[in-house]
Design a protein around this motif. Structure first.
Motif, short mmCIF file in Angstrom:
data_model
loop_
_atom_site.label_atom_id
_atom_site.label_comp_id
_atom_site.label_asym_id
_atom_site.label_seq_id
_atom_site.Cartn_x
_atom_site.Cartn_y
_atom_site.Cartn_z
N TYR A 270 0.77 -1.23 -0.03
CA TYR A 270 -0.10 0.02 -0.09
C TYR A 270 0.88 1.32 0.11
O TYR A 270 2.08 1.28 0.08
CB TYR A 270 -0.91 0.17 1.23
N HIS A 271 0.32 2.27 -0.31
CA HIS A 271 0.93 3.61 -0.35
C HIS A 271 2.10 4.05 0.62
O HIS A 271 3.24 4.00 0.30
CB HIS A 271 -0.24 4.72 -0.25
N ASP A 272 1.63 4.22 1.84
CA ASP A 272 2.61 4.61 2.92
C ASP A 272 3.79 3.59 3.11
O ASP A 272 4.69 4.01 3.71
CB ASP A 272 1.89 5.26 3.99
N GLN A 273 3.38 2.39 3.14
CA GLN A 273 4.42 1.45 3.28
C GLN A 273 5.63 1.69 2.60
O GLN A 273 6.61 1.60 3.02
CB GLN A 273 3.90 0.03 3.06
N GLY A 274 5.60 1.90 1.14
CA GLY A 274 6.67 2.04 0.40
C GLY A 274 7.29 3.63 0.41
O GLY A 274 8.36 3.74 0.34
#
Length: 341
Positions: A270-274
């Motif tokens: 998901y977005h914030d993970q990366g």
């Protein structure tokens, strides 16, 4: 275009009320950009000239009707317009329907040129999601516009940050929705796409690590079942297809291991993970590449910065990096095609 030494690069100037015009002018003032490619701007001459004043740029302006008319000489900014607009009405730092329409038109022109093989690479300055919505754009952002208007099978997002290549199962979704979105089928599709794109730039059997969703990759089911239900089966299915996939790897260590060179690519769920990992490492050099299109496309990964637009203080490292990294990947792809021929 593949026989040319330098790729022809279209740089869209983004929302004219934001910092896009300034940072694209800055990019055209960087001599290295001209050494590596043939750049030109897609925008409005009056908006670019206003940005040139902000940046104290005294380069010549060459208005062109098609990329082949570009001079591509350091000291001259080639500009391709998309129509006539009331540029004088555009105010810095405000959401405006006209600004949204202009930035959307710039993007659509780059797609037209790309599909017609008049350019090799597109590097995009930031647009404003609210402004393009006011202008009637049905897609929420750049990636969706490029994916849909090129009729591509997929538009796969990758963050490039030094030696980190981070891909995403989802990006602009609420976290609760994103967790449910990371199914076995979607994760497997992404791993296959990553494998295809990286082999397409010459990487042999790229090692692709899939990030876990839960702490400690769930510790065998102690902290959730997503790993057992979706992620482990996806990795095993990829391995059965001959893909060098590993994981799920706990998210608190996968990016550190990636920086050490343990993996060729990381699939973030998901977005914030990366995003958090890359932007903490180097915010300005975290740039976006979109794979799966008929041309190479890159973008800065920051917004229109309305609060500082027109003040001449916006940093341009990301815009220059986005342009040069996309050129590097284009060249890798051309070399791989020659080897395969």
């Amino acid at each position: 275009m593949s026989n040319t030494k330098k790729p022809v690069v279209a740089i869209t100037i983004g929302d004219p009320a934001g910092i896009g015009p300034e940072i694209t002018v800055d990019t055209m003032m960087d001599e290295k950009v001209y050494q590596e490619c043939k750049p030109f701007l897609i925008g409005s001459v009056d908006i670019v000239k206003r940005a040139m004043e902000v940046k104290n740029c005294n380069f010549a302006v060459n208005k062109i009707n098609k990329p082949s008319e570009g001079k591509f000489q350091y000291g001259t900014i080639d500009i391709l317009e998309t129509g006539e607009y009331d540029c004088a009405s555009i105010e810095y730092g405000k959401v405006q329907e006209l600004a949204g329409k202009m930035s959307y038109d710039y993007v659509k022109k780059s797609i037209e040129l790309g599909i017609n093989n008049e350019i090799d690479v597109v590097s995009t300055a930031p647009i404003h999601k609210e402004a393009i919505k006011l202008a009637g754009c049905p897609q929420p952002g750049h990636t969706e516009i490029y994916g849909e208007l090129t009729n591509s099978d997929y538009a796969l997002t990758m963050f490039n940050c030094h030696n980190l290549k981070v891909f995403f199962v989802s990006r602009h979704k609420a976290l609760k929705e994103a967790c449910d979105y990371a199914t076995k089928e979607r994760v497997l599709d992404c791993v296959e796409q990553i494998h295809n794109e990286l082999t397409g730039i010459g990487l042999k059997q790229p090692k692709i690590a899939v990030a876990a969703l839960n702490p400690h990759a769930s510790d065998n089911g102690l902290f959730g079942t997503e790993e057992a239900d979706n992620l482990i089966p996806a990795v095993k299915a990829a391995q059965e297809l001959g893909i060098n996939a590993v994981g799920p790897v706990p998210a608190d260590s996968i990016f550190f291991l990636g920086l050490k060179g343990n993996y060729d690519a990381i699939l973030s769920l998901y977005h914030d993970q990366g995003h958090i990992a890359c932007k903490t490492y180097d915010f300005e050099r975290s740039i976006t590449i979109t794979w799966g299109l008929p041309f190479m496309r890159s973008s800065v990964d920051h917004g229109t910065a309305f609060d500082i637009a027109g003040k001449g203080i916006a940093g341009s490292i990301s815009m220059i990096e986005a342009t040069l990294v996309a050129v590097d990947y284009w060249k890798m792809k051309q070399s791989a095609l020659v080897e395969q021929a």
